[in-house]
Design an enzyme around this catalytic site. Structure first.
Site, PDB file in Angstrom:
ATOM      1  N   LEU A  93      71.501 -87.323  91.326  1.00  0.00           N
ATOM      2  CA  LEU A  93      70.152 -87.185  91.878  1.00  0.00           C
ATOM      3  C   LEU A  93      69.154 -87.902  90.979  1.00  0.00           C
ATOM      4  O   LEU A  93      69.261 -87.890  89.751  1.00  0.00           O
ATOM      5  CB  LEU A  93      69.789 -85.702  91.993  1.00  0.00           C
ATOM      6  CG  LEU A  93      70.615 -84.917  93.023  1.00  0.00           C
ATOM      7  CD1 LEU A  93      70.284 -83.435  92.951  1.00  0.00           C
ATOM      8  CD2 LEU A  93      70.379 -85.448  94.435  1.00  0.00           C
ATOM      9  N   HIS A 109      79.407 -77.223  86.378  1.00  0.00           N
ATOM     10  CA  HIS A 109      80.238 -78.325  85.869  1.00  0.00           C
ATOM     11  C   HIS A 109      81.488 -77.737  85.221  1.00  0.00           C
ATOM     12  O   HIS A 109      81.385 -76.784  84.433  1.00  0.00           O
ATOM     13  CB  HIS A 109      79.431 -79.139  84.844  1.00  0.00           C
ATOM     14  CG  HIS A 109      80.214 -80.287  84.293  1.00  0.00           C
ATOM     15  ND1 HIS A 109      80.451 -81.433  85.028  1.00  0.00           N
ATOM     16  CD2 HIS A 109      80.847 -80.453  83.113  1.00  0.00           C
ATOM     17  CE1 HIS A 109      81.194 -82.253  84.298  1.00  0.00           C
ATOM     18  NE2 HIS A 109      81.447 -81.685  83.132  1.00  0.00           N
ATOM     19  N   ASP A 141      68.554 -82.290  85.328  1.00  0.00           N
ATOM     20  CA  ASP A 141      67.482 -83.237  84.993  1.00  0.00           C
ATOM     21  C   ASP A 141      67.944 -84.622  85.452  1.00  0.00           C
ATOM     22  O   ASP A 141      68.857 -84.718  86.281  1.00  0.00           O
ATOM     23  CB  ASP A 141      67.131 -83.152  83.496  1.00  0.00           C
ATOM     24  CG  ASP A 141      68.291 -83.558  82.595  1.00  0.00           C
ATOM     25  OD1 ASP A 141      69.309 -84.085  83.122  1.00  0.00           O
ATOM     26  OD2 ASP A 141      68.186 -83.369  81.380  1.00  0.00           O
ATOM     27  N   VAL A 144      73.168 -87.282  83.570  1.00  0.00           N
ATOM     28  CA  VAL A 144      74.401 -86.788  84.196  1.00  0.00           C
ATOM     29  C   VAL A 144      74.890 -85.589  83.391  1.00  0.00           C
ATOM     30  O   VAL A 144      75.360 -85.745  82.260  1.00  0.00           O
ATOM     31  CB  VAL A 144      75.473 -87.904  84.242  1.00  0.00           C
ATOM     32  CG1 VAL A 144      76.787 -87.356  84.790  1.00  0.00           C
ATOM     33  CG2 VAL A 144      74.988 -89.064  85.091  1.00  0.00           C
ATOM     34  N   ASP A 145      74.697 -84.391  83.937  1.00  0.00           N
ATOM     35  CA  ASP A 145      75.139 -83.138  83.303  1.00  0.00           C
ATOM     36  C   ASP A 145      74.465 -82.907  81.954  1.00  0.00           C
ATOM     37  O   ASP A 145      75.077 -82.371  81.023  1.00  0.00           O
ATOM     38  CB  ASP A 145      76.675 -83.115  83.156  1.00  0.00           C
ATOM     39  CG  ASP A 145      77.376 -83.278  84.495  1.00  0.00           C
ATOM     40  OD1 ASP A 145      76.899 -82.704  85.488  1.00  0.00           O
ATOM     41  OD2 ASP A 145      78.401 -83.979  84.553  1.00  0.00           O
TER      42      ASP A 145
HETATM   43  C1  GRF Z   1      83.694 -77.560  90.792  1.00  0.00           C
HETATM   44  O1  GRF Z   1      84.670 -77.449  89.795  1.00  0.00           O
HETATM   45  C2  GRF Z   1      82.366 -77.968  90.208  1.00  0.00           C
HETATM   46  O2  GRF Z   1      82.204 -77.584  88.898  1.00  0.00           O
HETATM   47  C3  GRF Z   1      82.405 -79.464  90.263  1.00  0.00           C
HETATM   48  O3  GRF Z   1      83.071 -79.760  91.444  1.00  0.00           O
HETATM   49  C4  GRF Z   1      83.970 -78.686  91.765  1.00  0.00           C
HETATM   50  C5  GRF Z   1      83.648 -78.304  93.173  1.00  0.00           C
HETATM   51  O4  GRF Z   1      84.624 -77.462  93.723  1.00  0.00           O
HETATM   52  N1  GRF Z   1      81.082 -80.009  90.154  1.00  0.00           N
HETATM   53  P1  GRF Z   1      84.371 -76.772  95.126  1.00  0.00           P
HETATM   54  O5  GRF Z   1      84.017 -77.863  96.140  1.00  0.00           O
HETATM   55  O6  GRF Z   1      83.254 -75.792  94.982  1.00  0.00           O
HETATM   56  O7  GRF Z   1      85.677 -76.119  95.461  1.00  0.00           O
END
Ligand code: GRF
Length: 216
Positions: A93, A109, A141, A144-145
């Site tokens: 984003l 994440h 923000d 990236v993460d």
């Molecule tokens: C999760 O592990 C999340 O942390 C990451 O993507 C995965 C999404 O899994 N950003 P789901 O689509 O919610 O099963």
């Protein structure tokens, strides 16, 4: 507080949020709409099973990120969204979208940030050889993460793990942590002090006064 949940894929975190809402554990957060950038995301079926409105804004229909983000904001507008959860949303984003919800966008994440940001975090953790990984829920923000971390849970990396088995174990913890954080945000119990996010105590609710109807 009305939330949009943004998804791209499987939707297990969305499912955890929907289940939490159904059992009353998310209030005062309310899932107003689920937005996917992929028309075929299985997450959309999960939303529909819970009778949630869904919208699809396919990033491939737009020339650039700014147009895509403008289209997402326009699609969310009728739902009077106040905050956003990224639950496996696989697009970065930028300013237009992030500035529309200041300190009101959170992401989950599958690693202990700041280690292993970006794609394939469980594979990065296996490759590096760490003994503990986990999940992080953070404010979004423009990096990236990189946004302020709200909550983390550690998950052991086992000798026979591969990226898939580690990710599944991490996801089980994400499914608990993400609804908790959404509830805290909606309840106004997250306070940012610089990069540090404090969790404020729940307001004191006085016990029911057994004498309140007693005549003086
Ligand atoms: C999760 O592990 C999340 O942390 C990451 O993507 C995965 C999404 O899994 N950003 P789901 O689509 O919610 O099963």
């Amino acid at each position: 507080m009305r939330f949009a949940v943004l998804v791209s894929g499987h939707g297990s975190n969305l499912f955890a949020l929907l289940e939490a809402e159904a059992r009353g554990a998310l209030a005062p957060a309310e899932i107003a709409v689920v937005l996917s950038n992929r028309p075929d995301a299985p997450a959309l079926d999960r939303a529909q099973k819970f009778a949630k409105p869904t919208v699809i804004v396919d990033h491939r229909d737009y020339a650039g990120r700014d147009d895509f983000e403008a289209a997402m904001l326009a699609a969310l507008d009728p739902y009077r969204v106040e905050a956003v959860v990224l639950a496996g949303f696989m697009r970065i984003l930028e300013t237009r979208f992030v500035s529309a919800f200041p300190n009101r966008i959170i992401n989950t994440h599958p690693a202990l940030l700041p280690s292993f940001p970006g794609l394939d975090a469980p594979a990065q953790a296996i490759e590096y050889g760490v003994k503990q990984s986990g999940c992080s829920v953070h404010f979004v923000d423009l990096g990236v993460d990189t946004g302020p971390i709200i909550a983390q849970v550690a998950v052991p990396v086992l000798d026979d793990d591969d990226a898939g088995s580690l990710h599944e174990r991490i996801k089980a913890r994400e499914h608990e942590l993400l609804p908790e954080v959404v509830q805290l945000l909606a309840a106004g119990r997250l306070q940012c002090v610089g990069r540090r996010v404090c969790h404020l105590p729940a307001p004191h609710v006085p016990a029911h006064n057994a004498n309140e109807n007693a005549k003086p």
